[in-house]
Write a protein that holds these residues in place. Structure first.
Motif: not given
Length: 206
Positions: A57-60, A86-96, A109-112, A127-133
């Motif tokens: 589990v790695i901070d961006l 995990v990140t407080s900067h969830g920009r699309p470019g990072y996700l891709k 980082k706002t998840i419980s 499996g995999r999991h990407v935050d839906p938003q």
């Protein structure tokens, strides 16, 4: 038990995350470190000793190599590694970029802590999991021309911060910060960093 390794340069966040995950009966936080370099070193030692696969589990955003570059190194060592960013900067470019690298989890980082534990179970099971938003934003946003670091410095520039302030917030030297800002301005055809930041925000890149 699922062995978990944590990397986050914010000590309070990292230790709190470790404490919460350790409450889970089948998750064992075996290491928590403050940099990607430290995490890679521990990961190599585990692989060399033939120890069981772990979930990272790695901070961006960390000083030195960032979370995605850390993930790339781990995946070079263990191609099927289970990695969550995990990140407080969830920009699309990072996700891709993360998904292209082979990261299987991407969360704000706002998840419980309960959600993080569930995701760790999912990743450990293959499996995999990407935050839906974040996923929806990535789909609706055009490909960025900015690198991750260029986007970082522009995000910090949008509120009028000085170059020295941006450098501190981005964990960069002043000279490197100037170089990233200059490159971003050139790519966006902007005359100053604030104009470049506004353009990048309009495109959904920061």
């Amino acid at each position: 038990m699922i062995p978990v390794l944590l990397a986050d340069d914010e000590n309070l966040v990292r230790t709190a995350m470790a404490a919460m995950l350790d409450l889970e009966t089948d998750i064992d936080v075996i290491a928590d470190v403050e940099s990607g370099e430290d995490l890679i070193a521990i990961w190599r030692r585990r692989v060399d000793r033939g120890e069981s696969a772990a979930v990272a589990v790695i901070d961006l955003q960390m000083p030195g190599i960032d979370g995605i570059d850390t993930a790339i190194e781990l995946l070079a060592i263990t191609p099927k590694a289970g990695i969550v960013i995990v990140t407080s900067h969830g920009r699309p470019g990072y996700l891709k970029r993360a998904l292209t690298a082979g990261v299987r989890g991407f969360l704000p980082k706002t998840i419980s802590s309960a959600t993080l534990a569930e995701v760790i179970h999912t990743i450990a099971a293959g499996g995999r999991h990407v935050d839906p938003q974040l996923a929806a934003e990535a789909i609706s946003t055009s490909d960025t021309v900015l690198t991750g670091r260029e986007a970082d410095v522009l995000e910090y520039a949008i509120d009028g911060a000085s170059i020295d302030e941006i450098a501190v917030r981005a964990h960069l030297s002043t000279g490197t910060t100037r170089n990233y800002l200059s490159a971003a301005m050139g790519k966006l055809g902007a005359s100053n960093r604030y104009e470049a930041a506004l353009k990048a925000r309009r495109f959904g890149w920061i």
